[in-house]
Design a protein around this motif. Structure first.
Motif, PDB file in Angstrom:
ATOM      1  N   TRP A 222      51.043  29.935  17.657  1.00 38.51           N
ATOM      2  CA  TRP A 222      49.623  30.163  17.891  1.00 38.51           C
ATOM      3  C   TRP A 222      49.074  31.372  17.147  1.00 38.51           C
ATOM      4  CZ3 TRP A 222      49.892  31.240  23.909  1.00 38.51           C
ATOM      5  CH2 TRP A 222      50.561  32.440  24.140  1.00 38.51           C
ATOM      6  N   ASP A 223      47.741  31.576  17.308  1.00 39.69           N
ATOM      7  CA  ASP A 223      47.037  32.669  16.657  1.00 39.69           C
ATOM      8  C   ASP A 223      46.949  33.914  17.523  1.00 39.69           C
ATOM      9  OD1 ASP A 223      46.462  31.069  14.444  1.00 39.69           O
ATOM     10  OD2 ASP A 223      44.714  30.224  15.428  1.00 39.69           O
ATOM     11  N   ILE A 224      47.361  33.830  18.771  1.00 42.76           N
ATOM     12  CA  ILE A 224      47.305  34.982  19.658  1.00 42.76           C
ATOM     13  C   ILE A 224      48.313  36.023  19.176  1.00 42.76           C
ATOM     14  CG2 ILE A 224      47.764  35.775  22.010  1.00 42.76           C
ATOM     15  CD1 ILE A 224      46.776  33.036  22.989  1.00 42.76           C
ATOM     16  N   THR A 225      47.806  37.232  18.943  1.00 40.08           N
ATOM     17  CA  THR A 225      48.675  38.268  18.380  1.00 40.08           C
ATOM     18  C   THR A 225      48.989  39.394  19.351  1.00 40.08           C
ATOM     19  OG1 THR A 225      46.760  39.446  17.488  1.00 40.08           O
ATOM     20  CG2 THR A 225      47.841  37.824  16.051  1.00 40.08           C
ATOM     21  N   GLY A 226      48.325  39.411  20.500  1.00 35.70           N
ATOM     22  CA  GLY A 226      48.574  40.482  21.450  1.00 35.70           C
ATOM     23  C   GLY A 226      47.844  40.258  22.757  1.00 35.70           C
ATOM     24  N   ARG A 227      47.886  41.265  23.619  1.00 33.16           N
ATOM     25  CA  ARG A 227      47.325  41.163  24.962  1.00 33.16           C
ATOM     26  C   ARG A 227      45.818  40.900  24.938  1.00 33.16           C
ATOM     27  NH1 ARG A 227      48.291  42.288  30.222  1.00 33.16           N
ATOM     28  NH2 ARG A 227      46.680  43.316  31.456  1.00 33.16           N
ATOM     29  N   GLU A 228      45.102  41.583  24.047  1.00 28.11           N
ATOM     30  CA  GLU A 228      43.648  41.410  24.009  1.00 28.11           C
ATOM     31  C   GLU A 228      43.277  39.975  23.652  1.00 28.11           C
ATOM     32  OE1 GLU A 228      41.508  43.594  25.135  1.00 28.11           O
ATOM     33  OE2 GLU A 228      43.264  44.840  25.594  1.00 28.11           O
ATOM     34  N   ASP A 229      43.985  39.397  22.686  1.00 28.83           N
ATOM     35  CA  ASP A 229      43.740  37.996  22.320  1.00 28.83           C
ATOM     36  C   ASP A 229      44.006  37.076  23.509  1.00 28.83           C
ATOM     37  OD1 ASP A 229      43.074  38.728  19.789  1.00 28.83           O
ATOM     38  OD2 ASP A 229      44.960  38.087  18.863  1.00 28.83           O
ATOM     39  N   ALA A 230      45.098  37.365  24.229  1.00 25.89           N
ATOM     40  CA  ALA A 230      45.453  36.522  25.368  1.00 25.89           C
ATOM     41  C   ALA A 230      44.405  36.622  26.468  1.00 25.89           C
ATOM     42  CB  ALA A 230      46.831  36.932  25.895  1.00 25.89           C
ATOM     43  N   ILE A 231      43.881  37.827  26.696  1.00 26.91           N
ATOM     44  CA  ILE A 231      42.839  38.001  27.710  1.00 26.91           C
ATOM     45  C   ILE A 231      41.583  37.231  27.332  1.00 26.91           C
ATOM     46  CG2 ILE A 231      41.269  39.695  28.747  1.00 26.91           C
ATOM     47  CD1 ILE A 231      43.594  41.704  28.661  1.00 26.91           C
ATOM     48  N   GLU A 232      41.204  37.280  26.066  1.00 23.70           N
ATOM     49  CA  GLU A 232      40.018  36.551  25.610  1.00 23.70           C
ATOM     50  C   GLU A 232      40.210  35.043  25.782  1.00 23.70           C
ATOM     51  OE1 GLU A 232      36.997  37.645  24.691  1.00 23.70           O
ATOM     52  OE2 GLU A 232      37.804  39.564  25.393  1.00 23.70           O
ATOM     53  N   TYR A 233      41.414  34.581  25.487  1.00 24.65           N
ATOM     54  CA  TYR A 233      41.702  33.153  25.649  1.00 24.65           C
ATOM     55  C   TYR A 233      41.599  32.773  27.122  1.00 24.65           C
ATOM     56  CZ  TYR A 233      44.106  28.675  24.901  1.00 24.65           C
ATOM     57  OH  TYR A 233      44.418  27.334  24.845  1.00 24.65           O
ATOM     58  N   ALA A 234      42.127  33.629  27.993  1.00 20.38           N
ATOM     59  CA  ALA A 234      42.071  33.360  29.431  1.00 20.38           C
ATOM     60  C   ALA A 234      40.626  33.312  29.922  1.00 20.38           C
ATOM     61  CB  ALA A 234      42.858  34.427  30.189  1.00 20.38           C
ATOM     62  N   LYS A 235      39.805  34.221  29.432  1.00 21.68           N
ATOM     63  CA  LYS A 235      38.392  34.233  29.825  1.00 21.68           C
ATOM     64  C   LYS A 235      37.683  32.963  29.351  1.00 21.68           C
ATOM     65  CE  LYS A 235      37.701  39.256  29.896  1.00 21.68           C
ATOM     66  NZ  LYS A 235      37.017  40.397  29.235  1.00 21.68           N
ATOM     67  N   LYS A 236      37.994  32.547  28.135  1.00 20.97           N
ATOM     68  CA  LYS A 236      37.345  31.374  27.561  1.00 20.97           C
ATOM     69  C   LYS A 236      37.589  30.129  28.402  1.00 20.97           C
ATOM     70  CE  LYS A 236      37.344  28.511  23.355  1.00 20.97           C
ATOM     71  NZ  LYS A 236      37.929  28.353  22.004  1.00 20.97           N
ATOM     72  N   TYR A 237      38.783  29.993  28.948  1.00 28.80           N
ATOM     73  CA  TYR A 237      39.136  28.791  29.709  1.00 28.80           C
ATOM     74  C   TYR A 237      39.207  29.041  31.217  1.00 28.80           C
ATOM     75  CZ  TYR A 237      40.234  26.639  25.228  1.00 28.80           C
ATOM     76  OH  TYR A 237      40.151  26.128  23.955  1.00 28.80           O
ATOM     77  N   ASP A 238      38.684  30.175  31.666  1.00 29.53           N
ATOM     78  CA  ASP A 238      38.666  30.496  33.097  1.00 29.53           C
ATOM     79  C   ASP A 238      40.055  30.444  33.722  1.00 29.53           C
ATOM     80  OD1 ASP A 238      35.874  30.875  33.186  1.00 29.53           O
ATOM     81  OD2 ASP A 238      35.566  28.712  33.305  1.00 29.53           O
ATOM     82  N   ILE A 239      41.011  30.977  33.008  1.00 34.43           N
ATOM     83  CA  ILE A 239      42.381  31.030  33.514  1.00 34.43           C
ATOM     84  C   ILE A 239      42.517  32.258  34.411  1.00 34.43           C
ATOM     85  CG2 ILE A 239      44.822  31.252  32.896  1.00 34.43           C
ATOM     86  CD1 ILE A 239      44.074  29.976  30.185  1.00 34.43           C
ATOM     87  N   PRO A 240      42.901  32.064  35.663  1.00 33.98           N
ATOM     88  CA  PRO A 240      42.970  33.203  36.596  1.00 33.98           C
ATOM     89  C   PRO A 240      44.202  34.069  36.361  1.00 33.98           C
ATOM     90  CG  PRO A 240      43.702  31.211  37.690  1.00 33.98           C
ATOM     91  CD  PRO A 240      43.272  30.791  36.310  1.00 33.98           C
ATOM     92  N   VAL A 241      44.004  35.163  35.659  1.00 33.54           N
ATOM     93  CA  VAL A 241      45.095  36.109  35.452  1.00 33.54           C
ATOM     94  C   VAL A 241      44.591  37.499  35.808  1.00 33.54           C
ATOM     95  CG1 VAL A 241      46.264  34.787  33.654  1.00 33.54           C
ATOM     96  CG2 VAL A 241      44.468  36.379  33.019  1.00 33.54           C
ATOM     97  N   PRO A 242      45.464  38.326  36.345  1.00 37.09           N
ATOM     98  CA  PRO A 242      45.047  39.684  36.690  1.00 37.09           C
ATOM     99  C   PRO A 242      44.865  40.521  35.440  1.00 37.09           C
ATOM    100  CG  PRO A 242      47.392  39.423  37.073  1.00 37.09           C
ATOM    101  CD  PRO A 242      46.872  38.063  36.690  1.00 37.09           C
ATOM    102  N   VAL A 243      43.637  40.908  35.145  1.00 43.26           N
ATOM    103  CA  VAL A 243      43.362  41.728  33.969  1.00 43.26           C
ATOM    104  C   VAL A 243      43.305  43.174  34.432  1.00 43.26           C
ATOM    105  CG1 VAL A 243      41.823  42.140  32.036  1.00 43.26           C
ATOM    106  CG2 VAL A 243      42.062  39.835  32.968  1.00 43.26           C
ATOM    107  N   THR A 244      44.469  43.780  34.518  1.00 45.29           N
ATOM    108  CA  THR A 244      44.577  45.160  34.955  1.00 45.29           C
ATOM    109  C   THR A 244      45.252  45.956  33.849  1.00 45.29           C
ATOM    110  OG1 THR A 244      46.709  44.700  35.989  1.00 45.29           O
ATOM    111  CG2 THR A 244      44.750  44.506  37.380  1.00 45.29           C
TER     112      THR A 244
END
Length: 480
Positions: A222-244
């Motif tokens: 995939w194109d995800i290169t780090g935590r920030e990319d993963a958080i953005e992906y989670a937000k885009k698809y409403d994936i419930p993950v703790p963003v702490t």
């Protein structure tokens, strides 16, 4: 294969938008090494193919771009994902569904990582898009069938590492293969990065136990290169993950150990911070009085603590508590990863360190010199095989059979003194002990006649005497 067009091959003009963009100016063509006939990229920009990617600039000759064959994404029907419930694996669930168009079954193995990490996992998995979550308690199997064989073998990697993560991966991967069969999955997936050892450990186990399973490894795709990319992906698809705030360390925990990597530890010159440790107290703050613990061992494997027989997982849990209280089992090392780079890690292995000392010490009574030396040499190879993910390799199994045989007599009791980070053996006894006080005593006895040593030394030292005689003769010839 020719990159540019030829009269014999028809060309098709395609736009840059028909390719998967990686960044603002990069077009990624998957699996360029497995290509069908070339096609033409007409993107209004100069393009070049490099390392499997097409890069675009500003002017534009027509460049022939090979078209990839159909990928495995189109053939996967159901995948079993090694799932922890964290950011990465939560995102992976959705990513697999988006890119492979298949059902995702999440699998979590309980290898002693703690109840907090297992809490609420089913709800998280289904909210991320999984069809179900399968959880299996593997603690007893992990200790009995994976940890104890390594312990009995004396396996230790590069002088320090007691193989905590290395032993856990094959038991998890083995269970994944079983779950794939149970749910009718044709693929398995993991969240290991392309830089680490774990990807090898998982996949070699998959290959050994079911070579027909397809393997999905998102971090290599995939194109995800780090935590920030993963958080953005989670937000885009409403994936419930703790963003702490992320822990500054990368950790892996199981019943055998807790590892710490990353952040300040990436510089080997930095001393680990005391607040990092979770399984053991600072030896400075450990009790002022030592604690004595009796470890009962049968055929090279611990079975009891202070006379009380316990199951493998319960015994290890108890020793973790005892050892952690006294600051036992901390190591800081730079190791050679299987993939070629060096990495620095800090490990806590309190119970395992106590066991390792006890078993090794009992062997001093039950193994003769030649057997012990051979065992130590094979232990190095055993550790290398486990570290490299080759648990189900025939060579490891053959060495294990050797270890099983030569430790048949390694039964007895070892008393350990724990004091401010140190492990000291104070007593060892065995019904099969080769130590004989009547032989070892400095007093003359009936079995050992000290006068016999003279003839032994003459024979044993014969090569030394012959070599010295030759050197003297050579010196004499030179002077003459």
């Amino acid at each position: 294969m020719a990159l540019f067009s030829s009269p014999m091959v028809p060309l098709t003009t395609v736009s840059a938008s028909s390719f998967h963009l990686r960044g603002s100016d990069r077009i990624h063509q998957e699996r360029v090494g497995c290509l069908k006939k070339p096609h033409i990229l007409q993107a209004g920009a100069t393009s070049r193919l490099f390392s499997g990617r097409i890069y675009t600039g500003q002017s534009s000759p027509r460049i022939a771009v090979p078209k990839a064959v159909a990928s495995e994404r189109e053939t996967v029907n159901k995948v079993v994902l090694a799932y922890s419930g964290g950011l990465d694996t939560s995102v992976i669930v959705r990513w697999i569904k988006e890119n492979y168009g298949c059902e995702v079954v999440c699998f979590t193995a309980d290898v002693g990582q703690g109840d907090m990490e297992l809490e609420g996992l089913e709800k998280k998995a289904k909210a991320s898009g999984a069809s179900q979550l399968v959880v299996k308690d593997l603690k007893e199997e992990f200790v009995k069938d994976f940890i104890f064989p390594c312990l009995r073998a004396g396996a230790i990697y590069e002088r320090k590492y007691l193989l905590g993560t290395s032993m856990a991966r094959p038991v998890i991967a083995k269970a994944m293969v079983d779950v794939a069969r149970e749910v009718g999955a044709d693929a398995v997936a993991h969240g290991c990065t392309g830089k680490g050892n774990d990807q090898v450990r998982f996949e070699l186990t998959f290959f050994a136990l079911n070579p027909n399973l397809k393997v999905v490894a998102p971090w290599r795709e995939w194109d995800i290169t780090g935590r920030e990319d993963a958080i953005e992906y989670a937000k885009k698809y409403d994936i419930p993950v703790p963003v702490t705030k992320k822990s500054i360390y990368s950790r892996d925990r199981n019943l055998w150990h807790l590892s710490h990597e990353g952040d300040i530890l990436e510089d080997p010159a930095n001393e680990p911070e005391e607040g990092m440790y979770m399984m053991s107290v600072n030896p400075v703050d450990a009790p002022a009085q030592p604690e004595y613990v009796d470890i009962g061992i049968v055929q090279g494997v611990p079975v009891s603590i202070n006379g009380k027989e316990l199951s493998p997982a319960t015994l290890l849990t108890e020793l973790n508590t005892i050892g952690g209280k006294h600051g036992i089992g901390r190591i800081d090392m730079v190791e050679n990863r299987l993939v070629g780079m060096k990495s620095r890690g800090v490990y806590e292995t309190p119970g395992g360190t106590i066991m390792w000392h006890a078993v090794r010490e009992l062997e001093s009574l039950t193994l003769d010199r030649e057997t012990m030396q051979q065992k130590d040499m094979l232990a190095l190879k055993y550790a290398d095989l486990v570290y490299a993910g080759r648990w189900f390799d025939p060579l490891r199994e053959a060495i294990d059979a050797f270890m099983d045989k030569i430790t048949e007599k390694t039964t007895g009791l070892v008393r350990i003194k724990l004091y401010k980070g140190s492990v000291t053996v104070t007593s060892r006894t065995s019904p099969n002990s080769m130590y004989r006080e009547d032989i070892s005593s400095f007093e003359n006895g009936q079995i050992y006649n000290q006068g016999d040593a003279e003839g032994f030394i003459r024979l044993y030292g014969l090569p030394t005497r012959v070599r010295a005689m030759q050197e003297k003769e050579s010196e004499s010839d030179e002077h003459n």
